[in-house]
Design an enzyme around this catalytic site. Sequence first.
Site, PDB file in Angstrom:
ATOM      1  N   GLU A 161       1.202  -0.932  -0.064  1.00  0.00           N
ATOM      2  CA  GLU A 161       0.164  -0.291   0.152  1.00  0.00           C
ATOM      3  C   GLU A 161       0.654   0.701   0.122  1.00  0.00           C
ATOM      4  OE1 GLU A 161      -2.908  -0.245   3.142  1.00  0.00           O
ATOM      5  OE2 GLU A 161      -3.631  -2.413   2.385  1.00  0.00           O
ATOM      6  N   ASN A 203       1.706  -5.497  -2.438  1.00  0.00           N
ATOM      7  CA  ASN A 203       0.555  -5.338  -2.455  1.00  0.00           C
ATOM      8  C   ASN A 203      -0.323  -4.290  -2.508  1.00  0.00           C
ATOM      9  OD1 ASN A 203      -1.723  -7.088  -2.369  1.00  0.00           O
ATOM     10  ND2 ASN A 203      -0.995  -6.709  -0.005  1.00  0.00           N
ATOM     11  N   HIS A 240     -10.626  -6.158  -2.736  1.00  0.00           N
ATOM     12  CA  HIS A 240     -11.615  -6.101  -0.790  1.00  0.00           C
ATOM     13  C   HIS A 240     -12.978  -4.748  -2.346  1.00  0.00           C
ATOM     14  CE1 HIS A 240      -9.583  -6.647   1.170  1.00  0.00           C
ATOM     15  NE2 HIS A 240      -8.056  -5.864   1.641  1.00  0.00           N
ATOM     16  N   GLU A 269      -6.838 -10.488  -1.284  1.00  0.00           N
ATOM     17  CA  GLU A 269      -7.303  -9.834   0.022  1.00  0.00           C
ATOM     18  C   GLU A 269      -8.893 -10.226  -0.722  1.00  0.00           C
ATOM     19  OE1 GLU A 269      -6.146  -7.416   2.668  1.00  0.00           O
ATOM     20  OE2 GLU A 269      -4.398  -7.237   2.016  1.00  0.00           O
ATOM     21  N   ASP A 271     -12.613 -10.160  -1.181  1.00  0.00           N
ATOM     22  CA  ASP A 271     -13.341  -9.817  -0.435  1.00  0.00           C
ATOM     23  C   ASP A 271     -15.069  -9.150  -0.923  1.00  0.00           C
ATOM     24  OD1 ASP A 271     -13.001  -7.270   0.484  1.00  0.00           O
ATOM     25  OD2 ASP A 271     -12.517  -8.772   2.775  1.00  0.00           O
TER      26      ASP A 271
HETATM   27  O1  G3I Z   1      -5.830  -8.580  18.772  1.00  0.00           O
HETATM   28  C1  G3I Z   1      -6.507  -7.055  19.134  1.00  0.00           C
HETATM   29  C2  G3I Z   1      -7.372  -6.847  20.257  1.00  0.00           C
HETATM   30  O2  G3I Z   1      -6.522  -7.814  21.691  1.00  0.00           O
HETATM   31  C3  G3I Z   1      -8.141  -6.157  20.567  1.00  0.00           C
HETATM   32  O3  G3I Z   1      -9.108  -5.843  22.075  1.00  0.00           O
HETATM   33  C4  G3I Z   1      -8.325  -5.331  19.484  1.00  0.00           C
HETATM   34  C5  G3I Z   1      -8.855  -3.656  20.237  1.00  0.00           C
HETATM   35  O4  G3I Z   1      -8.959  -2.925  18.957  1.00  0.00           O
HETATM   36  O5  G3I Z   1      -7.430  -5.001  18.620  1.00  0.00           O
HETATM   37  C6  G3I Z   1      -6.899  -6.616  18.306  1.00  0.00           C
HETATM   38  O6  G3I Z   1      -6.446  -6.094  17.016  1.00  0.00           O
HETATM   39  C7  G3I Z   1      -7.020  -5.382  16.287  1.00  0.00           C
HETATM   40  C8  G3I Z   1      -6.198  -6.601  14.730  1.00  0.00           C
HETATM   41  O7  G3I Z   1      -7.341  -6.574  13.654  1.00  0.00           O
HETATM   42  C9  G3I Z   1      -6.977  -7.792  14.911  1.00  0.00           C
HETATM   43  O8  G3I Z   1      -8.306  -8.660  15.029  1.00  0.00           O
HETATM   44  C10 G3I Z   1      -6.595  -4.715  15.604  1.00  0.00           C
HETATM   45  O9  G3I Z   1      -6.710  -3.589  16.606  1.00  0.00           O
HETATM   46  C11 G3I Z   1      -6.973  -3.870  13.975  1.00  0.00           C
HETATM   47  O10 G3I Z   1      -6.340  -2.790  13.941  1.00  0.00           O
HETATM   48  C12 G3I Z   1      -6.439  -5.132  12.899  1.00  0.00           C
HETATM   49  O11 G3I Z   1      -6.984  -4.843  11.966  1.00  0.00           O
HETATM   50  C13 G3I Z   1      -6.820  -5.116  10.617  1.00  0.00           C
HETATM   51  C14 G3I Z   1      -6.659  -4.462   9.762  1.00  0.00           C
HETATM   52  O12 G3I Z   1      -5.342  -5.279   8.438  1.00  0.00           O
HETATM   53  C15 G3I Z   1      -5.312  -3.432  10.429  1.00  0.00           C
HETATM   54  O13 G3I Z   1      -4.501  -2.592   9.063  1.00  0.00           O
HETATM   55  C16 G3I Z   1      -7.507  -6.344  10.395  1.00  0.00           C
HETATM   56  O14 G3I Z   1      -7.611  -7.699  11.176  1.00  0.00           O
HETATM   57  C17 G3I Z   1      -7.311  -7.471   8.910  1.00  0.00           C
HETATM   58  O15 G3I Z   1      -8.138  -7.769   8.283  1.00  0.00           O
HETATM   59  C18 G3I Z   1      -6.616  -5.937   7.889  1.00  0.00           C
HETATM   60  O16 G3I Z   1      -5.981  -6.534   6.998  1.00  0.00           O
HETATM   61  C19 G3I Z   1      -5.490  -5.392   5.721  1.00  0.00           C
HETATM   62  C20 G3I Z   1      -4.650  -5.771   5.673  1.00  0.00           C
HETATM   63  O17 G3I Z   1      -3.680  -6.567   6.369  1.00  0.00           O
HETATM   64  C21 G3I Z   1      -4.524  -4.915   3.853  1.00  0.00           C
HETATM   65  N1  G3I Z   1      -5.576  -4.500   3.429  1.00  0.00           N
HETATM   66  C22 G3I Z   1      -5.916  -3.963   4.064  1.00  0.00           C
HETATM   67  C23 G3I Z   1      -6.358  -5.265   5.059  1.00  0.00           C
HETATM   68  C24 G3I Z   1      -7.821  -4.869   5.199  1.00  0.00           C
HETATM   69  O18 G3I Z   1      -7.853  -3.374   6.160  1.00  0.00           O
END
Ligand code: G3I
Length: 453
Positions: A161, A203, A240, A269, A271
């Site tokens: 990105e 990516n 996405h 990725e 969806d």
């Molecule tokens: O695990 C913690 C948890 O312990 C806590 O209580 C909670 C509170 O906010 O956060 C949890 O972590 C989160 C994590 O996902 C697991 O669920 C993070 O805050 C959250 O920021 C994180 O989001 C991820 C995101 O990337 C971060 O940039 C998404 O799961 C994930 O699907 C997403 O994936 C990205 C790719 O890497 C890049 N392309 C876009 C894609 C979608 O956004």
Amino acid sequence: MKLTSRSVSLIPLVATVSAAVLGASLIVTATANAATTLGAAAAQSGRYFGTAVAANKLGDSTYTGILNREFDMVTAENEMKMDATEPNQNQFSYGNADRIVNQARNQGKRVRGHALAWHSQQPGWMQNMSGTALRNAMLNHVTQVATYYRGKIYAWDVVNEAFADGSGGGRRDSNLQRTGNDWIEAAFRAARAADPGAKLCYNDYNTDDWSHAKTQAVYRMVQDFKSRGVPIDCVGLQSHFNSNSPVPSNYQTTLQNFANLGVDVQITELDIEGSGSTQAQNYQRVTQACLAVARCTGITVWGIRDTDSWRASGTPLLFDGSGAKKAAYNSVLDALNAGGPGPTTTTTTTTTSNGPGPGGCTASVSLNQWNGGFVATVKVTAGSSALRGWSVATTLSNGTVTGSWSANRSGTSGAITWSNVDYNANVPAGQSTEFGFQGNGSGAGLNPACTAS
Ligand code: G3I
């Protein structure tokens, strides 16, 4: 390619090579049968079908059951990101990433590494850095993580990105970008040095519509990297989709145009928000677009069940919250099966030992053919001693080269000699490097012959 006794016919060919040749030629051709899982259906055309996996869900038997049954490629959804793997500078933490990698590999699945360098999900210590210190910290991160997983990763998202949204078509502002425009190629070079066997991908999202400035900007960067020998092997389109960002009508064109630069294309990725037949049709279109592009090597969906998604309320995945297959699942499976073998993949191996390097070298070609065109990927493998340079002779009696990468060439048809470029001249004993070309015609009968120097 996954070959099974059910779906494969082997046709040994008579070797017609010179006296210097020690090996033989073999053509392997895959034929299609309907498959009942996504991974098996994709494998019929030499492709993979993957999913993002979260370590904290591996104890959920419904989740793991679907994972093990359906998918043959895995991406860690968050566990390999910079904040997860280097929470304190120079202190690396691989526990959750290892759980995902080991679970996948124990099940015979491959792994995409996501992501080595990114403006987002940086650990706190890195967010506040700049200049040379940040550049060095980023390169150290790339080197350490890629070295730790060396040999276990099919493809790395080396940089994620890095381009801006909107009409400008430029780089995204970030602390990494402010270290200098060459930060991306520096990351790719570090990744190649650390894990030379992995494919290295750029990516991004919103790069699906060929007419968008962001897509064009990424295309120009990849074109520039290929022309200057920056080691890049693939482009990941996150893909996405929702009503604000629908599957573009020119999606296949985008995939093909990137592939024409001499890189693999991966849908990394996927969806698509929605439900029912509309969602199913959109998934079908994306799957068919990949199948129609020889170098679209696989599709990864960004999660298993709708409830696992980062966009759960949009129900964008192939399984519902209870783990049942949705209409979208069936449309993808049917499209993969209807796609059949897609491009025919043939592998021809010819071995020569006509030195002066005492260990000689081997050249093999993997050919993706479709009606009127082909992409050839040639693997050069050093024999019992290291190569300091190499050349490969091919015969293109049916076709013309329209583009090539990672080698110099003497012509575009007939007898062509390919020779190493600066960065792939040295190949350690027993190890390999690759170059490739694409062309019109069938590309049949290339009969590569390697000469070591
Ligand atoms: O695990 C913690 C948890 O312990 C806590 O209580 C909670 C509170 O906010 O956060 C949890 O972590 C989160 C994590 O996902 C697991 O669920 C993070 O805050 C959250 O920021 C994180 O989001 C991820 C995101 O990337 C971060 O940039 C998404 O799961 C994930 O699907 C997403 O994936 C990205 C790719 O890497 C890049 N392309 C876009 C894609 C979608 O956004």
